[in-house]
Design a protein around this motif. Structure first.
Motif, PDB file in Angstrom:
ATOM      1  N   ASP A  27       0.814  -1.222   0.000  1.00 48.91           N
ATOM      2  CA  ASP A  27       0.000   0.000   0.000  1.00 48.91           C
ATOM      3  C   ASP A  27       0.847   1.271   0.000  1.00 48.91           C
ATOM      4  OD1 ASP A  27       0.589  -1.226   2.652  1.00 48.91           O
ATOM      5  OD2 ASP A  27      -0.140   0.718   3.393  1.00 48.91           O
ATOM      6  N   THR A  28       2.125   1.143   0.423  1.00 46.99           N
ATOM      7  CA  THR A  28       2.970   2.346   0.516  1.00 46.99           C
ATOM      8  C   THR A  28       3.833   2.529  -0.729  1.00 46.99           C
ATOM      9  OG1 THR A  28       4.801   1.149   1.555  1.00 46.99           O
ATOM     10  CG2 THR A  28       3.136   2.075   3.044  1.00 46.99           C
ATOM     11  N   ILE A  29       3.497   1.869  -1.800  1.00 46.71           N
ATOM     12  CA  ILE A  29       4.379   1.820  -2.973  1.00 46.71           C
ATOM     13  C   ILE A  29       4.675   3.214  -3.553  1.00 46.71           C
ATOM     14  CG2 ILE A  29       2.519   1.408  -4.658  1.00 46.71           C
ATOM     15  CD1 ILE A  29       4.529  -0.752  -5.850  1.00 46.71           C
ATOM     16  N   PHE A  30       3.726   4.165  -3.386  1.00 45.62           N
ATOM     17  CA  PHE A  30       3.995   5.518  -3.896  1.00 45.62           C
ATOM     18  C   PHE A  30       4.816   6.356  -2.925  1.00 45.62           C
ATOM     19  CE2 PHE A  30       0.272   4.360  -6.496  1.00 45.62           C
ATOM     20  CZ  PHE A  30       0.798   4.605  -7.767  1.00 45.62           C
ATOM     21  N   GLY A  31       5.170   5.753  -1.783  1.00 44.82           N
ATOM     22  CA  GLY A  31       6.011   6.474  -0.830  1.00 44.82           C
ATOM     23  C   GLY A  31       7.467   6.064  -0.950  1.00 44.82           C
ATOM     24  N   ALA A  32       7.769   5.233  -1.961  1.00 46.34           N
ATOM     25  CA  ALA A  32       9.136   4.720  -2.116  1.00 46.34           C
ATOM     26  C   ALA A  32      10.098   5.851  -2.436  1.00 46.34           C
ATOM     27  CB  ALA A  32       9.170   3.682  -3.227  1.00 46.34           C
ATOM     28  N   PRO A  41      -3.800  10.348   8.967  1.00 48.10           N
ATOM     29  CA  PRO A  41      -4.956  10.100   9.829  1.00 48.10           C
ATOM     30  C   PRO A  41      -6.267  10.266   9.046  1.00 48.10           C
ATOM     31  CG  PRO A  41      -3.441  11.667  10.867  1.00 48.10           C
ATOM     32  CD  PRO A  41      -2.916  11.408   9.493  1.00 48.10           C
ATOM     33  N   ALA A  42      -6.341  11.263   8.166  1.00 45.22           N
ATOM     34  CA  ALA A  42      -7.559  11.479   7.380  1.00 45.22           C
ATOM     35  C   ALA A  42      -7.138  12.035   6.020  1.00 45.22           C
ATOM     36  CB  ALA A  42      -8.482  12.470   8.080  1.00 45.22           C
ATOM     37  N   ILE A  43      -8.049  11.996   5.074  1.00 51.59           N
ATOM     38  CA  ILE A  43      -7.725  12.389   3.705  1.00 51.59           C
ATOM     39  C   ILE A  43      -7.264  13.850   3.633  1.00 51.59           C
ATOM     40  CG2 ILE A  43     -10.110  13.018   3.060  1.00 51.59           C
ATOM     41  CD1 ILE A  43      -8.119  10.859   0.755  1.00 51.59           C
ATOM     42  N   GLU A  44      -7.770  14.709   4.549  1.00 55.26           N
ATOM     43  CA  GLU A  44      -7.377  16.125   4.559  1.00 55.26           C
ATOM     44  C   GLU A  44      -5.936  16.319   5.015  1.00 55.26           C
ATOM     45  OE1 GLU A  44     -10.791  14.776   5.222  1.00 55.26           O
ATOM     46  OE2 GLU A  44     -10.232  15.474   7.225  1.00 55.26           O
ATOM     47  N   ASP A  45      -5.340  15.272   5.639  1.00 57.56           N
ATOM     48  CA  ASP A  45      -4.019  15.451   6.239  1.00 57.56           C
ATOM     49  C   ASP A  45      -2.867  15.091   5.301  1.00 57.56           C
ATOM     50  OD1 ASP A  45      -5.289  16.134   8.657  1.00 57.56           O
ATOM     51  OD2 ASP A  45      -5.476  14.016   9.193  1.00 57.56           O
ATOM     52  N   ALA A  46      -3.141  15.100   4.010  1.00 55.79           N
ATOM     53  CA  ALA A  46      -2.134  14.659   3.041  1.00 55.79           C
ATOM     54  C   ALA A  46      -0.827  15.445   3.142  1.00 55.79           C
ATOM     55  CB  ALA A  46      -2.685  14.769   1.623  1.00 55.79           C
ATOM     56  N   ASP A  47      -0.926  16.714   3.561  1.00 56.01           N
ATOM     57  CA  ASP A  47       0.274  17.546   3.572  1.00 56.01           C
ATOM     58  C   ASP A  47       0.927  17.655   4.952  1.00 56.01           C
ATOM     59  OD1 ASP A  47      -0.065  17.965   0.894  1.00 56.01           O
ATOM     60  OD2 ASP A  47      -1.369  19.713   1.216  1.00 56.01           O
ATOM     61  N   LEU A  48       0.356  16.956   5.929  1.00 55.23           N
ATOM     62  CA  LEU A  48       0.909  16.982   7.286  1.00 55.23           C
ATOM     63  C   LEU A  48       2.360  16.499   7.244  1.00 55.23           C
ATOM     64  CD1 LEU A  48      -0.873  17.563   9.840  1.00 55.23           C
ATOM     65  CD2 LEU A  48      -0.807  15.097  10.261  1.00 55.23           C
ATOM     66  N   PRO A  49       3.306  17.267   7.812  1.00 59.39           N
ATOM     67  CA  PRO A  49       4.696  16.789   7.754  1.00 59.39           C
ATOM     68  C   PRO A  49       4.908  15.569   8.651  1.00 59.39           C
ATOM     69  CG  PRO A  49       4.543  18.870   8.955  1.00 59.39           C
ATOM     70  CD  PRO A  49       3.166  18.568   8.468  1.00 59.39           C
ATOM     71  N   ILE A  94      -4.900   6.207   2.820  1.00 55.83           N
ATOM     72  CA  ILE A  94      -3.824   6.402   1.844  1.00 55.83           C
ATOM     73  C   ILE A  94      -3.984   7.780   1.170  1.00 55.83           C
ATOM     74  CG2 ILE A  94      -2.702   5.479  -0.232  1.00 55.83           C
ATOM     75  CD1 ILE A  94      -2.534   3.595   2.190  1.00 55.83           C
ATOM     76  N   VAL A  95      -2.863   8.508   1.082  1.00 58.82           N
ATOM     77  CA  VAL A  95      -2.856   9.833   0.441  1.00 58.82           C
ATOM     78  C   VAL A  95      -1.655   9.917  -0.503  1.00 58.82           C
ATOM     79  CG1 VAL A  95      -4.024  11.026   2.358  1.00 58.82           C
ATOM     80  CG2 VAL A  95      -1.524  10.804   2.374  1.00 58.82           C
ATOM     81  N   ASN A  96      -1.639  10.946  -1.332  1.00 60.05           N
ATOM     82  CA  ASN A  96      -0.530  11.195  -2.282  1.00 60.05           C
ATOM     83  C   ASN A  96      -0.203   9.952  -3.108  1.00 60.05           C
ATOM     84  OD1 ASN A  96      -0.226  13.799  -1.157  1.00 60.05           O
ATOM     85  ND2 ASN A  96       1.061  12.942   0.480  1.00 60.05           N
ATOM     86  N   SER A  97      -1.202   9.156  -3.434  1.00 59.27           N
ATOM     87  CA  SER A  97      -0.944   7.857  -4.050  1.00 59.27           C
ATOM     88  C   SER A  97      -1.853   7.555  -5.241  1.00 59.27           C
ATOM     89  CB  SER A  97      -1.071   6.739  -3.012  1.00 59.27           C
ATOM     90  OG  SER A  97      -0.104   6.884  -2.005  1.00 59.27           O
ATOM     91  N   ARG A  98      -2.209   8.611  -5.999  1.00 59.93           N
ATOM     92  CA  ARG A  98      -2.961   8.412  -7.244  1.00 59.93           C
ATOM     93  C   ARG A  98      -4.200   7.530  -7.036  1.00 59.93           C
ATOM     94  NH1 ARG A  98       2.342   7.940 -11.293  1.00 59.93           N
ATOM     95  NH2 ARG A  98       3.608   9.285  -9.957  1.00 59.93           N
ATOM     96  N   ASP A 123      -5.658   6.764  -3.400  1.00 59.59           N
ATOM     97  CA  ASP A 123      -6.066   7.805  -2.455  1.00 59.59           C
ATOM     98  C   ASP A 123      -7.437   7.518  -1.848  1.00 59.59           C
ATOM     99  OD1 ASP A 123      -3.747   9.134  -2.781  1.00 59.59           O
ATOM    100  OD2 ASP A 123      -4.566  10.833  -3.913  1.00 59.59           O
ATOM    101  N   GLY A 124      -7.505   7.639  -0.529  1.00 57.38           N
ATOM    102  CA  GLY A 124      -8.779   7.477   0.168  1.00 57.38           C
ATOM    103  C   GLY A 124      -9.027   6.056   0.660  1.00 57.38           C
ATOM    104  N   LEU A 125      -8.265   5.070   0.166  1.00 59.58           N
ATOM    105  CA  LEU A 125      -8.464   3.695   0.631  1.00 59.58           C
ATOM    106  C   LEU A 125      -7.817   3.520   2.002  1.00 59.58           C
ATOM    107  CD1 LEU A 125      -7.631   1.623  -2.611  1.00 59.58           C
ATOM    108  CD2 LEU A 125      -9.885   2.283  -1.719  1.00 59.58           C
ATOM    109  N   ASP A 126      -8.312   2.528   2.767  1.00 64.16           N
ATOM    110  CA  ASP A 126      -7.584   2.207   3.994  1.00 64.16           C
ATOM    111  C   ASP A 126      -6.435   1.271   3.625  1.00 64.16           C
ATOM    112  OD1 ASP A 126      -8.395  -0.492   3.973  1.00 64.16           O
ATOM    113  OD2 ASP A 126     -10.192  -0.036   5.145  1.00 64.16           O
ATOM    114  N   VAL A 127      -5.554   1.025   4.605  1.00 63.59           N
ATOM    115  CA  VAL A 127      -4.325   0.283   4.331  1.00 63.59           C
ATOM    116  C   VAL A 127      -4.611  -1.092   3.703  1.00 63.59           C
ATOM    117  CG1 VAL A 127      -2.383  -0.882   5.474  1.00 63.59           C
ATOM    118  CG2 VAL A 127      -2.921   1.500   6.040  1.00 63.59           C
TER     119      VAL A 127
END
Ligand code: ANZ
Ligand code: ZN
Length: 842
Positions: free
Chosen positions: A253-258, A365-373, A385-389, A392-396
């Motif tokens: 699920d974290t593949i776009f965070g590589a 934590p939530a879809i709005e928190d995509a930019d939280l550092p 899941i955020v920033n992941s095309r 986005d919006g799915l749970d883990v």
């Protein structure tokens, strides 16, 4: 009447039971069979309160089931191999066998003193050659079936004592005796293939509905089934014939965070690149010098070597990642290669921080928190899941499934199941255990000892003067002839983990022929154990290994049982107060007293600090030795106290007041029983209320014992005793007393036998039938009816159950309070619910 003398009664009845073989179990009595088992003790020296509590519970159930017509198997034995015997040998210069045997003798006597209904004819110790010889035979069967294998594995090595240490002997990374920093060494060791059974061990938990949920959950987590994935990154340029890099992940699920990929130091790509690259050769050597345990990898500094190669992201051909050789990637796990997600993996986070790689959030934590550092460490918890095309919006979990589905459809990766469970390493480099029945031959390799040469006996002539395994340095024991080719060989000097011994002892209790480990039909007639009782500390390993062993025997056709323990109960601990002196010394509760509202140490007059009530333990000096207590108050009072004060799954705080209370109640029960003799047989008259109380008690004591709610059964008996004491002499009271004696027999068996004999009962009360509750007397025959006016409660009526509507209506209208409220007027409407209420609408 004379007081009940427990010391005389205990000795007398214990002798009678023993002489008559009262608790010898028959395999062929024709009665329905039931198997009650408490976890067998390690013979450490003396029985402790935890044992007393555990065995009292099992005993009450066993005796109760006997009285209900069952043939009850209730055995006892000794889990007799293990480290403490060797430690005693080193410290006290006594042979581990002698130490163990003398402890068994002491503890057997202590258990007998408590009057447990055990079949002592089935007793054995796991250090008996007859027992461990059969264990060796079973080991050979598993070896032949391919369920045992050998592989290199790490042990704790003490470089000063030149010996392998058990985990318990490593304290803060140092050898317990030498104090030297412990090293890791690789040795060839024996493993049992428990991972072959991972799926069925997990599935089987679903059917264990008589196990505590928490134990099932602990086993489930230990087995640890999870979704993983293998997939391939394309290498931007092929190198030495490698076109792609296969990685293993449990977090697709974290593949776009590589932000990077990494291989182990001995990965083929690293080795290819190292040819002619001195800096990389040096880095690889550095990686290999460090430790490789999970704990070491966790704490060691993360280091990498940038290869200059790049890999292509499978979901974006324009996205490439740098490839490293990294010290925290292991070659023998997964594929020896990973992709790194610094935001959500701590190792990757440290690595990225050091090498200034991007740290990109893909779980929030939530879809709005995509930019939280991301703060000072990786976030490994659940979220969205955020920033992941397309993810986005799915749970883990949903995102894992989505990535796997996509990879499988596009053929660049596959989902795999991963297990946390590892194979069971059973080799111990110790003397006091079951010798592994194998001979190592130069040309044939390891060869099983032929069964007709079993048992492979432990040699007696060993010394513990120097550290290490005495079997290794024995002058003759370890040379042997290869059974296959006849050449001189060397005996295996490792012994089996003691958890192997406890993985099948319950089968041997059920059937113990001399020529084989057990007789299949007889063992199957007793198994599974109907009720197993023991400490929660065995919730994982012992129970899992025993479940595995049973299934392994089934697989090789020796026993057709899947789950060894039908019911499991984990009892609470016995606790006691703790005290400390100002200098931090633990003080035993016997050494302190209260003076003017504060605690002092009696001997010195110094203040003593009361601490928490904790599990009895020698280190905190808050143990109470059961033996003198039994000698002072008698077995029955101790048994009664163990059952009475707390629910059995909770902790039981030991107290002087508690045991004294139990002793007084035992005396009271005795006086009451003797009252029956004084009343004589002429007592007349019925006492309906007492009859009802008696039959309700019969039913509830039985139900409470069956569900192991012993404290409730005890409370039922207190109530009945109170009712009997308040009741006038009558035939009902005579009957109630006689029955009371039967009801207490499982809990206070000595007193019950004595009373039974005095009142002229036939035979032994241990063999008597449990009384039957008369269903007609279980129902209350009066009910209380609510009288309402306009829905408001105004009065109540006590009437015979099932009274007619008309009667209830009449009685309600005649109620003085109702008449007052209605002011003489008739109600507009009357609603009658029989046995419940009458509502008058004004
Ligand atoms: C990407 C990822 C992202 C990972 C993330 C974790 C967290 P467990 O659960 O212990 O099985 N891994 C895989 N193979 C490895 C190896 N040979 N040596 C060291 N680490 C390895 O660990 C599985 C995770 O450990 C895998 O999932 C992989 O990192 C890493 F937010 O992949 B993961
Ligand atoms: Zn050979």
């Amino acid at each position: 009447t004379a007081r009940f003398n427990p010391l005389e009664a205990d000795a007398h009845w214990q002798k009678v039971w023993e002489e008559r073989g009262t608790f010898h179990t028959s395999d062929s009595s024709g009665r329905p069979k039931t198997y009650v088992l408490e976890m067998f003790p390690y013979p450490s020296g003396r029985i402790h309160m935890g044992h007393v509590r555990n065995y009292t519970m099992g005993d009450v159930l066993a005796r109760y089931r006997r009285m209900n017509g069952f043939e009850v198997l209730h055995p006892m034995g000794w889990d007799a191999f293990g480290m403490p015997a060797e430690n005693a040998a080193m410290e006290k210069k006594v042979h581990p066998g002698a130490w163990t045997r003398s402890n068994i003798a002491t503890m057997r006597g202590q258990l007998k003193r408590l009057g447990f209904a055990l079949d002592w004819s089935r007793e054995f110790a796991t250090c008996d050659p007859e027992y461990y010889g059969h264990e060796q035979a079973l080991f050979l069967d598993l070896l032949e079936a391919g369920l045992v294998y050998r592989k290199q594995s790490e042990v704790n090595w003490d470089p000063v004592d030149m010996t392998v240490l058990a985990n318990e002997q490593v304290i803060d990374g140092k050898g317990w005796r030498s104090g030297a920093a412990v090293e890791r060494r690789k040795l060839s060791q024996w493993f049992l293939k428990i991972t072959d059974f991972a799926e069925e061990l997990l599935e089987g938990l679903g059917e264990l509905d008589q196990w505590p949920d928490k134990v099932r959950l602990m086993q489930e987590n230990w087995i640890g089934k999870s979704q993983g994935m293998r997939f391939r990154f394309a290498l931007e340029q092929p190198i030495g014939g490698h076109r792609d890099l296969e990685v293993f992940t449990t977090r697709p699920d974290t593949i776009f965070g590589a932000s990077f990929a990494a291989v182990a130091a001995d990965h083929p790509i690293a080795l290819t690149l190292a040819e002619g690259n001195e800096a990389l050769v040096a880095f690889i050597a550095e990686c290999k010098a460090g430790g490789t345990t999970a704990a070491e990898l966790e704490t060691a500094e993360k280091k990498g070597f940038e290869t200059g190669l790049r890999v292509v992201h499978p979901l974006d051909p324009n996205w490439t990642l740098p490839l490293y050789v990294a010290n925290f990637v292991l070659m023998d796990y997964g594929t020896g290669a990973v992709f790194g997600v610094p935001a959500h993996d701590q190792r990757d986070f440290e690595f990225a921080t050091k090498y200034r790689l991007p740290i990109r959030r893909v779980v929030a934590p939530a879809i709005e928190d995509a930019d939280l550092p991301i703060g000072g460490e990786a976030e490994t918890g659940p979220g969205v899941i955020v920033n992941s095309r397309f993810l986005d919006g799915l749970d883990v979990e949903a995102a894992k499934a989505a990535v796997i589905a996509r990879a499988e459809a596009e053929s660049w990766g596959e989902g795999t199941i991963v297990w946390r469970l590892r194979d069971w390493g059973v080799s111990r480099q110790r003397y006091w255990g079951t010798p592994i029945p194998v001979i190592h031959c130069e040309s044939c390799g390891p060869v099983g000892v032929p069964k007709d040469q079993l048992p492979v006996l432990l040699p007696e002539d060993v010394s513990f003067d120097i550290p290490g395994n005495p079997l290794d340095r024995h002058p003759s024991w370890n040379s042997a002839i290869c059974p296959r080719c006849g050449a001189p060989g060397r005996r295996e000097t490792d012994t089996l983990d003691t958890f192997v011994d406890s993985s099948w002892y319950f089968i041997r209790f059920a059937s113990q022929p001399t020529d084989k480990p057990f007789d299949r039909a007889i063992a199957e007639s007793w198994l599974p154990v109907n009720q197993y009782i023991g400490g929660v500390e065995h919730a994982i390993l012992h129970l899992l290994y025993a479940r595995f062993w049973t299934r392994a025997l089934k697989r090789i056709g020796l026993l057709d049982i899947e789950e060894p323990f039908r019911g499991l109960f984990t009892q609470g601990m016995v606790t006691h107060e703790t005290f400390r002196a100002p200098d931090g010394r633990w003080l035993s509760p016997d050494e302190v007293e209260q003076k003017g509202g504060t605690w002092i140490e009696s001997a010195t007059g110094q203040p003593a600090q009361p601490g928490r009530v904790e599990k009895m333990s020698k280190s905190k000096r808050n143990t109470v030795d059961p033996e003198p207590i039994v000698n002072q108050y008698g077995a029955d009072a101790v048994r009664w106290f163990m059952l009475s004060d707390s629910p059995p799954e909770r902790d039981l705080p030991w107290s002087e007041a508690g045991i004294e209370g139990a002793w007084r109640f035992v005396q009271r029960l005795w006086r009451m029983s003797m009252q029956r003799a004084e009343d004589g047989d002429e007592a007349e008259g019925e006492d309906k209320a007492l009859d009802r109380k008696l039959h309700q008690t019969i039913a509830s004591v039985g139900a409470n014992i069956e569900s192991l709610a012993f404290n409730k059964a005890v409370a039922n008996i207190y109530e009945l005793a109170n009712a009997i004491e308040k009741a006038p002499v009558s035939r009902s009271r005579a009957k109630a007393i006689e029955t009371l004696v039967l009801l207490i027999a499982p809990m206070v068996p000595h007193l019950a036998e004595q009373a039974w004999a005095t009142l002229g009962g036939k035979g032994l009360i241990a063999d008597a039938r449990w009384p039957e509750a008369d269903p007609a007397l279980l129902v209350e025959d009066e009910v209380t009816i609510a009288i309402q006016v306009n829905g408001k409660l105004r009065d109540t009526l006590t009437v015979p159950k099932g009274s007619a509507r008309e009667t209830l209506q009449e009685m309600a209208l005649a109620s003085e309070r109702v008449v007052r409220i209605l002011e003489g007027k008739p109600p507009r409407k009357v609603i009658v619910v029989p046995d419940r209420l009458v509502n008058l609408v004004a």
